[in-house]
Design an enzyme around this catalytic site. Structure first.
Site, PDB file in Angstrom:
ATOM      1  N   GLU A   9       0.794  -1.224   0.000  1.00  0.00           N
ATOM      2  CA  GLU A   9       0.000   0.000   0.000  1.00  0.00           C
ATOM      3  C   GLU A   9       0.827   1.273   0.000  1.00  0.00           C
ATOM      4  O   GLU A   9       0.416   2.286  -0.559  1.00  0.00           O
ATOM      5  CB  GLU A   9      -0.945   0.018   1.215  1.00  0.00           C
ATOM      6  CG  GLU A   9      -2.047  -1.015   1.112  1.00  0.00           C
ATOM      7  CD  GLU A   9      -3.020  -0.914   2.251  1.00  0.00           C
ATOM      8  OE1 GLU A   9      -3.416   0.202   2.593  1.00  0.00           O
ATOM      9  OE2 GLU A   9      -3.385  -1.961   2.813  1.00  0.00           O
ATOM     10  N   ASP A  82      -2.469  -4.674   3.199  1.00  0.00           N
ATOM     11  CA  ASP A  82      -2.605  -4.940   4.631  1.00  0.00           C
ATOM     12  C   ASP A  82      -3.549  -6.110   4.931  1.00  0.00           C
ATOM     13  O   ASP A  82      -4.501  -6.368   4.184  1.00  0.00           O
ATOM     14  CB  ASP A  82      -3.104  -3.686   5.351  1.00  0.00           C
ATOM     15  CG  ASP A  82      -1.994  -2.657   5.520  1.00  0.00           C
ATOM     16  OD1 ASP A  82      -0.832  -2.988   5.239  1.00  0.00           O
ATOM     17  OD2 ASP A  82      -2.298  -1.518   5.934  1.00  0.00           O
ATOM     18  N   ASP A  84      -6.278  -6.954   6.416  1.00  0.00           N
ATOM     19  CA  ASP A  84      -7.628  -6.709   6.934  1.00  0.00           C
ATOM     20  C   ASP A  84      -8.571  -6.521   5.757  1.00  0.00           C
ATOM     21  O   ASP A  84      -8.167  -6.666   4.600  1.00  0.00           O
ATOM     22  CB  ASP A  84      -7.639  -5.500   7.883  1.00  0.00           C
ATOM     23  CG  ASP A  84      -7.140  -4.225   7.211  1.00  0.00           C
ATOM     24  OD1 ASP A  84      -6.987  -4.202   5.973  1.00  0.00           O
ATOM     25  OD2 ASP A  84      -6.902  -3.230   7.935  1.00  0.00           O
ATOM     26  N   GLU A  86      -9.920  -3.885   4.490  1.00  0.00           N
ATOM     27  CA  GLU A  86      -9.530  -2.791   3.595  1.00  0.00           C
ATOM     28  C   GLU A  86      -8.400  -3.233   2.673  1.00  0.00           C
ATOM     29  O   GLU A  86      -8.418  -2.957   1.473  1.00  0.00           O
ATOM     30  CB  GLU A  86      -9.094  -1.574   4.414  1.00  0.00           C
ATOM     31  CG  GLU A  86     -10.206  -0.901   5.179  1.00  0.00           C
ATOM     32  CD  GLU A  86     -11.255  -0.299   4.268  1.00  0.00           C
ATOM     33  OE1 GLU A  86     -10.885   0.358   3.283  1.00  0.00           O
ATOM     34  OE2 GLU A  86     -12.442  -0.510   4.535  1.00  0.00           O
ATOM     35  N   TYR A 313       1.206  -5.730  12.926  1.00  0.00           N
ATOM     36  CA  TYR A 313       0.119  -4.943  12.346  1.00  0.00           C
ATOM     37  C   TYR A 313      -0.751  -4.349  13.433  1.00  0.00           C
ATOM     38  O   TYR A 313      -1.144  -5.034  14.376  1.00  0.00           O
ATOM     39  CB  TYR A 313      -0.711  -5.819  11.418  1.00  0.00           C
ATOM     40  CG  TYR A 313      -1.681  -5.043  10.568  1.00  0.00           C
ATOM     41  CD1 TYR A 313      -1.234  -4.018   9.742  1.00  0.00           C
ATOM     42  CD2 TYR A 313      -3.043  -5.319  10.597  1.00  0.00           C
ATOM     43  CE1 TYR A 313      -2.116  -3.288   8.965  1.00  0.00           C
ATOM     44  CE2 TYR A 313      -3.930  -4.608   9.816  1.00  0.00           C
ATOM     45  CZ  TYR A 313      -3.468  -3.594   9.009  1.00  0.00           C
ATOM     46  OH  TYR A 313      -4.342  -2.869   8.239  1.00  0.00           O
ATOM     47  N   ARG A 315      -3.799  -2.806  13.306  1.00  0.00           N
ATOM     48  CA  ARG A 315      -5.268  -2.809  13.247  1.00  0.00           C
ATOM     49  C   ARG A 315      -5.750  -4.213  13.581  1.00  0.00           C
ATOM     50  O   ARG A 315      -5.850  -5.066  12.717  1.00  0.00           O
ATOM     51  CB  ARG A 315      -5.772  -2.349  11.876  1.00  0.00           C
ATOM     52  CG  ARG A 315      -5.448  -0.889  11.592  1.00  0.00           C
ATOM     53  CD  ARG A 315      -5.967  -0.431  10.245  1.00  0.00           C
ATOM     54  NE  ARG A 315      -5.611   0.962  10.006  1.00  0.00           N
ATOM     55  CZ  ARG A 315      -4.486   1.368   9.408  1.00  0.00           C
ATOM     56  NH1 ARG A 315      -3.617   0.468   8.976  1.00  0.00           N
ATOM     57  NH2 ARG A 315      -4.226   2.643   9.242  1.00  0.00           N
ATOM     58  N   HIS A 360      -5.226 -13.020  13.808  1.00  0.00           N
ATOM     59  CA  HIS A 360      -4.280 -11.922  13.956  1.00  0.00           C
ATOM     60  C   HIS A 360      -3.591 -12.023  15.316  1.00  0.00           C
ATOM     61  O   HIS A 360      -4.025 -12.742  16.204  1.00  0.00           O
ATOM     62  CB  HIS A 360      -4.994 -10.578  13.866  1.00  0.00           C
ATOM     63  CG  HIS A 360      -5.486 -10.256  12.496  1.00  0.00           C
ATOM     64  ND1 HIS A 360      -6.073  -9.064  12.182  1.00  0.00           N
ATOM     65  CD2 HIS A 360      -5.472 -10.978  11.351  1.00  0.00           C
ATOM     66  CE1 HIS A 360      -6.406  -9.057  10.911  1.00  0.00           C
ATOM     67  NE2 HIS A 360      -6.062 -10.214  10.393  1.00  0.00           N
TER      68      HIS A 360
END
Length: 785
Positions: A9, A82, A84, A86, A313, A315, A360
């Site tokens: 990203e 990433d 997740d 998104e 990570y 999030r 996660h």
């Protein structure tokens, strides 16, 4: 020529991963989302099974073109966005674009995820690719569609019924309701007087010295005293005098001593929300700053021997830790602190969130052996402080409990009359040697240490006091306590908290004073409108249930279109009905139990251009108005003098709030803001003497100018960045965010056209920001056009 193309990203992340992959790999950045819903009405079409019309985001078109050109020369494509929803959606959108353009023919497409940017983790992920998860993509599309439908239907209604430029969001609106309800609690709160009776005593400590301590009256006349038992000064004096008289010899007898030892266990490693809360409490970081700095630590820092990600990570709502991380932490604890600080078995934590993504990990250092002090000189101040916080929390979580000795001494001065003193000491620090969790609102006082006491002792009585207290209203929310409250209701998810808080402030619904949220007049009116007319959609349980359904979609347990349909049909019907049945005056006016002194009609509290005021309901026939707080208060004269005429300055009230003005007005028109400008730490590029400060204009608009004004009149509209322009040599750049280009570094020199994406690839959201990661995805909503 590279055989394999890897897409991440942000360029910072690309740089880090480039260090770990060989010459056969080329790593490029998408700079966040590559496409989004078309910024026009109809981009989500409920009449055609919620068909969604996407378009390439202007600012990222050049990045897509560069990726396509490189892909034509490569054998396959690895999507490493990433881990997740998104990130999954970014990968999916990029593949859709590249396939439509014919660049994927004959190419392999693989999805890989990096939960940490370290050599081992990156290579391990590259060896175990998977397909793009349609379930995660559908969950993100459903969230995006819901927020689009709310934004393009409810926001225009606010424009018509309240004022232009407002917005209402699916998650933003319940958050506003929380703040409004707290404000109402505070406004309606009536303090209650109560008293406590305290005895100041002194006993001999281990060194033979006199040690003061305090005992509190807990029983009188055979009745246990509660917090509000003593309601006035007269009763307090009666009890105080009795205690003083009963201790005629100037001592209080110890009738019993209770000693206990309790264990205090460490807290789990950080999730996104607990990291945001603790960074707010301990470091004073805003939620958005926490996420920005955490992103930098995750994507990688150059430690001198290459770039490496320092934390996993950020999030996540899981408190899981990998076996490798636990083993490394335990080895460090045994070596650094000794065997007494290492429990026999590794400590495992269980998530309190029913929707936690247990695949996660928690937010932790990628290598617990990498001590904060070892990397301090490679990090800036904020990066170091946040890394140290993450490191301490994780390591402390694997240490032994603290042992706390508590002592409670009772003093019975006569039957039915008893005082109590409590104290505690740390018998063994355990995990507290490394870390102790902060508190939001320090209501409880820590117990002090008592001198050694035994039954029959008679410590000296110094004095008996009656202390007056008043109950206090609940405190206004801070960012930390609001995030915790939202999480407790199940509203929002790890990636959404920052955008929720910033949207409430950007829209002018709330403002922060001393790091607490205050409801504005506009926020009060908007909340009242939504609560009265769209009760279901600001209901906490309804919002949480919708979040649960989005989670179910991500797990493949529900289809996304029925979820949208169930929401849309009643919502759309209600919007149409309220558009016809609710008038603007009904929304912006609130009836008062008071009549107009000019014509006798009922007065109303109304919302005007500059906030609420009181006006006559018979307007325009009667033009009576006054400020909400009554007549404008008299100016408060200060001890400062006017720099122009040397007459006193006074705090005055204007249409834009309070300001400092000369008492010699109108002969002298000198004025200045009441609030002191905030420093930025950037030296003025024009005079080289002053500091660029954040200031507000008379109309409340933020700008940045030199502290040496009026000698130096240099000013800029956006926050300064202490970096020279690579094209024209300007000594500073600006941090500018626009809907079209996102967040960029821009030259303040109008003749220079230099602009570059912000290095982290974090783009500020231009819209409601509901259900998206504000740092990555722009949200196009009608209310923002």
């Amino acid at each position: 020529m590279a055989k394999h193309l890897v897409i991440v990203e942000s360029p910072a992340k690309a740089k880090s991963i480039n260090n770990y992959l060989g010459k056969d790999y080329k790593v490029m950045a998408s700079y966040g989302h590559v496409r989004d819903l078309r910024a026009k009405e109809g981009a989500v079409d409920p009449e055609h099974d919620f068909a969604m019309t996407y378009e390439v985001i202007d600012r990222n078109k050049k990045h897509v073109d560069a990726i396509a050109a490189e892909l034509d020369k490569a054998e396959d494509l690895y999507l490493a966005t990433d881990p997740d929803r998104e990130g999954e959606a970014i990968a999916w959108h990029l593949v859709q674009l590249l396939r439509e353009q014919g660049h994927l023919e004959g190419k392999g497409v693989y999805r890989v995820v990096f939960h940490e940017i370290t050599k081992g983790a990156v290579r391990e992920a590259m060896e175990h690719p998977r397909d793009i998860s349609e379930d995660l993509v559908n969950a993100q599309q459903a969230r995006r569609a819901l927020d689009y439908l709310v934004g393009f239907n409810l926001s225009p209604l606010l424009w018509k019924k309240v004022r232009r430029g407002l917005s209402a969001g699916r998650v933003q609106s319940p958050a506003l309701r929380l703040i409004a309800e707290r404000e109402e609690e505070i406004e309606n709160f009536e303090p209650t007087e109560y008293w406590s009776i305290e005895a100041d005593l002194a006993g001999e400590n281990e060194k033979g010295e006199q040690q003061p301590f305090t005992a509190t009256l807990v029983e009188a006349e055979g009745q246990k005293l509660e917090k509000l038992s003593i309601g006035n000064g007269a009763r307090a004096e009666e009890l105080r005098s009795h205690v003083e008289a009963a201790a005629g010899d100037g001592t209080l007898p110890v009738t019993s001593v209770e000693k206990k030892q309790r264990k205090r266990n460490p807290t789990p490693p950080f999730t996104t929300s607990t990291l945001q809360q603790e960074a707010s409490r301990k470091l004073g970081f805003s939620v958005s700053k926490t996420m920005r700095v955490a992103q930098q630590l995750y994507e990688g820092i150059d430690l001198g021997e290459g770039t490496v990600g320092l934390i996993t990570y950020m999030r996540t709502d899981s408190v899981n830790l990998s076996e490798e991380a636990i083993a490394e932490a335990r080895g460090l604890i045994g070596e650094r602190y000794g065997k007494d600080y290492l429990p026999e078995q590794p400590r495992q934590f269980k998530s309190q969130s029913k929707n936690a993504q247990e695949a996660h990990e928690a937010v932790r250092p990628t290598s617990p052996s990498r001590l904060p002090e070892q990397v301090k000189d490679k990090l800036d101040k904020d990066q170091y402080r946040l890394y140290e916080l993450v490191w301490k929390r994780m390591v402390a979580g694997q240490m032994t409990p603290a042992l706390v000795d508590t002592v409670t001494a009772h003093f019975e001065i006569e039957p039915g009359w008893r005082l109590k003193a409590s104290g505690s000491t740390i018998a063994f620090p355990g995990f507290l040697k490394v870390y102790e969790e902060g508190r939001d609102d320090a209501g409880e006082e820590k117990e002090s240490k008592l001198p050694p006491l035994a039954e029959g002792d008679r410590p000296e009585l110094l004095q008996v006091r009656g202390e007056q207290h008043f109950t206090e209203p609940p405190p206004r929310y801070t960012e930390a306590t609001l995030v915790r409250k939202l999480e407790s209701f199940g509203i929002g998810r790890p990636s959404t908290y920052a955008s929720i808080l910033s949207t409430l402030q950007d829209r002018g619904y709330v403002e922060q004073q001393n790091k607490r949220f205050f409801l504005t007049d506009v926020g009060k009116v908007v909340n009242r409108f939504l609560t009265n007319h769209f009760t279901t959609y600001v209901d906490y349980d309804f919002t949480a249930k919708l979040e649960d359904e989005l989670d179910a979609i991500s797990r493949g347990e529900e289809d996304w279109r029925p979820v949208l349909r169930e929401f849309w049909e009643p919502f759309h019907k209600q919007v149409e009905e309220k558009e016809e049945s609710v008038s603007r005056s009904e929304v912006t006016s609130e009836a008062m139990e008071e009549t107009c002194p000019k014509c006798g009609a009922q007065l109303e509290k109304k919302l005007g251009r500059h906030g609420q005021f009181i006006g006559c309901s018979a307007y325009p026939e009667c033009d009576y108005t006054r400020p909400v707080e009554g007549e404008a208060p008299e100016p408060e004269v200060t001890d400062r003098t006017c720099p122009k005429c040397e007459r006193p300055l006074a705090i005055k009230h204007g249409r834009y709030g309070k300001f400092l003005g000369c008492t010699g007005y109108p002969e002298c028109k000198y004025l200045e803001p009441l609030e002191k400008p905030k420093g930025t730490g950037v030296t003025c590029p024009e005079c080289g003497k002053g500091e660029i400060q954040e200031k507000k204009s008379r109309k409340g608009k933020t700008f940045y100018s030199c502290s040496e004004y009026p000698e130096c009149k240099y000013a800029m509209p956006n926050p300064p960045i202490d970096e020279p322009c690579p094209e024209c040599g300007s000594k500073v750049l600006m941090d500018k965010t626009t809907k079209k280009y996102g967040r960029e570094k821009v030259c303040p020199n109008k003749e220079c056209k230099y602009r570059a994406p912000y290095p982290e690839g974090e783009e500020e959201s231009a819209g409601n920001g509901e259900g998206t990661d504000k740092d990555r995805q722009p949200v196009n909503a009608k209310s923002d056009s």
